[in-house]
Each structure stands twice: as structure tokens, then as C-alpha cells.
Scaffold this motif. Sequence first.
Motif, mmCIF file in Angstrom:
data_model
loop_
_atom_site.group_PDB
_atom_site.id
_atom_site.type_symbol
_atom_site.label_atom_id
_atom_site.label_comp_id
_atom_site.label_asym_id
_atom_site.label_seq_id
_atom_site.Cartn_x
_atom_site.Cartn_y
_atom_site.Cartn_z
ATOM 1 N N PRO A 90 49.004 26.891 35.579
ATOM 2 C CA PRO A 90 49.130 26.088 36.801
ATOM 3 C C PRO A 90 49.516 24.643 36.485
ATOM 4 C CG PRO A 90 46.822 26.517 36.299
ATOM 5 C CD PRO A 90 47.623 27.357 35.363
ATOM 6 N N ARG A 91 50.272 24.039 37.383
ATOM 7 C CA ARG A 91 50.701 22.649 37.228
ATOM 8 C C ARG A 91 49.721 21.737 37.954
ATOM 9 N NH1 ARG A 91 57.297 23.391 38.096
ATOM 10 N NH2 ARG A 91 57.524 24.996 36.453
ATOM 11 N N VAL A 92 49.214 20.755 37.231
ATOM 12 C CA VAL A 92 48.157 19.880 37.746
ATOM 13 C C VAL A 92 48.673 18.990 38.872
ATOM 14 C CG1 VAL A 92 46.552 18.021 37.142
ATOM 15 C CG2 VAL A 92 46.955 19.912 35.537
ATOM 16 N N GLY A 93 47.862 18.826 39.928
ATOM 17 C CA GLY A 93 48.126 17.853 40.976
ATOM 18 C C GLY A 93 49.094 18.281 42.046
ATOM 19 N N VAL A 94 49.669 19.475 41.939
ATOM 20 C CA VAL A 94 50.619 19.945 42.945
ATOM 21 C C VAL A 94 50.171 21.315 43.451
ATOM 22 C CG1 VAL A 94 52.515 18.652 41.927
ATOM 23 C CG2 VAL A 94 52.118 21.031 41.223
ATOM 24 N N THR A 95 50.893 21.835 44.429
ATOM 25 C CA THR A 95 50.571 23.153 44.960
ATOM 26 C C THR A 95 51.191 24.241 44.100
ATOM 27 O OG1 THR A 95 50.404 22.316 47.221
ATOM 28 C CG2 THR A 95 50.750 24.685 46.956
ATOM 29 N N ASN A 96 50.362 25.120 43.609
ATOM 30 C CA ASN A 96 50.798 26.321 42.917
ATOM 31 C C ASN A 96 50.529 27.507 43.839
ATOM 32 O OD1 ASN A 96 51.005 25.590 39.612
ATOM 33 N ND2 ASN A 96 49.780 24.189 40.832
ATOM 34 N N TYR A 97 50.940 28.690 43.425
ATOM 35 C CA TYR A 97 50.762 29.871 44.274
ATOM 36 C C TYR A 97 50.203 31.029 43.460
ATOM 37 C CZ TYR A 97 53.441 27.214 47.643
ATOM 38 O OH TYR A 97 53.856 26.223 48.496
ATOM 39 N N LEU A 98 49.173 31.664 44.026
ATOM 40 C CA LEU A 98 48.560 32.830 43.407
ATOM 41 C C LEU A 98 49.113 34.079 44.070
ATOM 42 C CD1 LEU A 98 44.976 31.388 43.562
ATOM 43 C CD2 LEU A 98 46.226 31.774 41.443
ATOM 44 N N PHE A 99 49.566 35.025 43.268
ATOM 45 C CA PHE A 99 50.058 36.308 43.762
ATOM 46 C C PHE A 99 49.104 37.393 43.256
ATOM 47 C CE2 PHE A 99 53.646 33.491 43.875
ATOM 48 C CZ PHE A 99 54.370 33.881 44.994
ATOM 49 N N ILE A 100 48.444 38.066 44.188
ATOM 50 C CA ILE A 100 47.452 39.088 43.853
ATOM 51 C C ILE A 100 47.922 40.429 44.404
ATOM 52 C CG2 ILE A 100 45.015 39.695 43.877
ATOM 53 C CD1 ILE A 100 45.484 36.880 42.823
ATOM 54 N N LYS A 101 47.943 41.446 43.569
ATOM 55 C CA LYS A 101 48.336 42.784 44.005
ATOM 56 C C LYS A 101 47.093 43.604 44.380
ATOM 57 C CE LYS A 101 52.849 43.426 41.875
ATOM 58 N NZ LYS A 101 53.178 42.002 41.940
ATOM 59 N N LEU A 102 47.069 44.098 45.606
ATOM 60 C CA LEU A 102 46.009 44.976 46.093
ATOM 61 C C LEU A 102 46.578 46.385 46.223
ATOM 62 C CD1 LEU A 102 44.484 42.683 48.880
ATOM 63 C CD2 LEU A 102 43.654 43.023 46.542
ATOM 64 N N ARG A 103 45.919 47.338 45.610
ATOM 65 C CA ARG A 103 46.435 48.715 45.534
ATOM 66 C C ARG A 103 45.569 49.632 46.398
ATOM 67 N NH1 ARG A 103 49.935 48.728 41.117
ATOM 68 N NH2 ARG A 103 49.824 46.771 39.927
ATOM 69 N N ASN A 104 46.172 50.173 47.427
ATOM 70 C CA ASN A 104 45.429 51.039 48.342
ATOM 71 C C ASN A 104 45.731 52.511 48.029
ATOM 72 O OD1 ASN A 104 44.052 52.282 50.370
ATOM 73 N ND2 ASN A 104 44.919 51.059 52.029
ATOM 74 N N ASN A 105 45.285 52.914 46.862
ATOM 75 C CA ASN A 105 45.311 54.334 46.501
ATOM 76 C C ASN A 105 44.178 54.614 45.526
ATOM 77 O OD1 ASN A 105 46.436 52.924 44.329
ATOM 78 N ND2 ASN A 105 47.718 54.637 43.705
ATOM 79 N N GLY A 106 43.050 53.892 45.737
ATOM 80 C CA GLY A 106 41.907 54.067 44.853
ATOM 81 C C GLY A 106 41.291 55.450 44.965
ATOM 82 N N PRO A 107 40.512 55.855 43.977
ATOM 83 C CA PRO A 107 39.990 57.225 43.913
ATOM 84 C C PRO A 107 38.782 57.503 44.812
ATOM 85 C CG PRO A 107 39.277 55.981 42.000
ATOM 86 C CD PRO A 107 40.212 55.092 42.755
#
Length: 342
Positions: A90-107
Motif C-alpha cells: 500500500p502507498r502511504v497517505g493516499v487512497t489504495n484499494y482492496l480487492f477481496i474474492k468471495l467464493r459462493n460454492n463452499g462445501p
Amino acid sequence: MGKVGKRVRRSTLAVLTGAALAGLLAVTAAAAAPGEAPQGKAAAAARTDVYMKDVTADTGIQPHSYSPLWASPDIKVCPTAVECSTSQNPRVGVTNYLFIKLRNNGPYGSGIDNGVLRVYRTTPGGGATWPTHWTQIGAVSVPVYPGVTTVTIPWTGVPGPGHFCLLARWVSPTDPMTFEGPSTSVNTQYNNNVAWRNVDSVRLVSGGPRVVRPFAIGNVTAAETKNDLVFTQPAEQAQGARVFVDLGPTLFERWQSTGKVATGVRQVGKTELEIVDPGRASISGLLLKPGERLEFSLSFSADTTLAKETALNVTQFGPDADGTERADLGGVQYLLAGEQRG
């Protein structure tokens, strides 16, 4: 790595018995995020199962025996709102972006899920107590349809020095946590809707100044513990890279009191050690008080330009909250690569 469990269904917690499991279950409500009600049992007819991968081969079975638990490929940091190909620091002092993958095929369920995705940060390293050592970055309510949903969360005003462990939690009334106790590693292993990422890129200039990174080790138990700091390289060693550990006065004194046990290291300063064999080095007998988490520094340099990127894993091993005597309590994977001057 100590807590290797059988691949069993979520309802079976055979390896957590007696007082250990009771203690973990007792803190579930206390561990809920502020303003978030503890989760009850999902109705059988409405059971859903969204998960995030802990490793590439993860299919949502819990607990599992994959390692490391703390390098999830489903958490990514990017400098813009357009998803990048590989996660970046991440770059300090600015807006960064988090990309999270959610998988809807759990057991353990099916169907459209609705919940809240929460993301947290802490100092890189191991032994982070949940929720004490974690600071929330952001949260978003989303529906998750069958398949893979990528959720974007802005991360504003990233504080210095800009190096963190990240934790993602999918919170849903129809996809409840098995439990959440003080150990981040146990929580990650036993909940497929918890993911943890501790990966840091280190660019080294030949003959240039050292690159310094913070690292912390902690004790998630109610007793004093002895802990080891272990260095490993999944592939061949980086030729020309040098690694140093400055324990600082408190940790150095405690290490000295237990006999200064180590392999593959040499002392180069009052409280500083050089890792002379980064593929199999260790610093053992680091004493920690109950609930304590202490920070020290790692630094990296290069005598020659590194020919290719090499991974170095730095991991804390010690007693865990589930009674395991020597468990992987967390660590960081450092991706060492050369960089040209100018």
C-alpha cells in the motif's frame, strides 16, 4: 506445523476438546466487531457457504492442513480502483484499494448469501490477538451470488510505514463462524470465511541502503511462552541478499536469558543479528508475557543485483490458544527483488 487438522466438516472440532475449546467458544461474543451481534446457528434450510482461499489449493474445507495460513491469494492491494494483476504494497497517505474474492460454492451450504465483508490491518508478523491487535480498514454489505464475487473496498489515508498484515472476515447470519477465539491462526484454519494475507515486496538496490520492515511477535495465551523466529525459503536462495534482525533491548535481553539459542545467525551489533543462512535459520527462546506483542525490525540489503525475485518466509512458532505447544502463529513472506539505481 502443529495444528494440522483432519479435513472434517465444520461441525466436527475433534482436535479442540475440553477446556481449550471451551475457552475459545467463551470469547466468541467478545470478539465480534463493535456493533455486530454474535452469530447464532443458521437455519438448516437457509444454510449458505461463502469462503475465501487461504492458499491456491483451498476448496473451503475446514479445518485444513495447508500452509502457510497467512498468504491468501484472495486478498489484493492495488493503487487504483482498477484491479491490478498482482498485489502491491500500500502507498502511504493516499487512497489504495482492496480487492477481496468471495467464493459462493463452499462445501457446507448453497444459495445467494447476504452479509458484511470486513477488512482489518495490524503490524506484520505473528501472534496477533483477535480482536485486540486488529484495526478495521473498511466494511461493505454485499449479496454474494453463486460463483466468484470480487468486492472492492477503498483504503483511505494509509498510515506509515505502510506495511501491514491484512485480515478479511465474511460475516453472515446464514454462514456463521465456527467460533472466534484470541488466536488469529486458529480462527483462520477453522473458519473458511476468514482469510489472512501477510506478503511484502522488498526492492533492493545493489550497494544501496538497507530496506527496513517492522515485525511483531505476540503471545495469544494466558501464560508466559517461549517462541521461535524461523527463516525459510520455498525456492532457491537469493544470491547477494542480506538479512538482519534487530531485536531491540527487551527481546534481546530475554533471548539472552534463555541461552541465546539460534542457528544460521551471527551477532553483528549490540542487539542485532545477521541471518547467514536464510534458508534454514532460527532464533529460539524469545520470551513473551501473556497477551504481549512486541515489535522489532528486519532489514534487507544487496551486495549484488538480484537476478530474480525470491521469497523469504519469516514465521513465529510457539504455543497457541488451542493448547498446541508449537504452532505457526503467523509470519510474513518477503518477496526480494533487485532494482536498478535511478
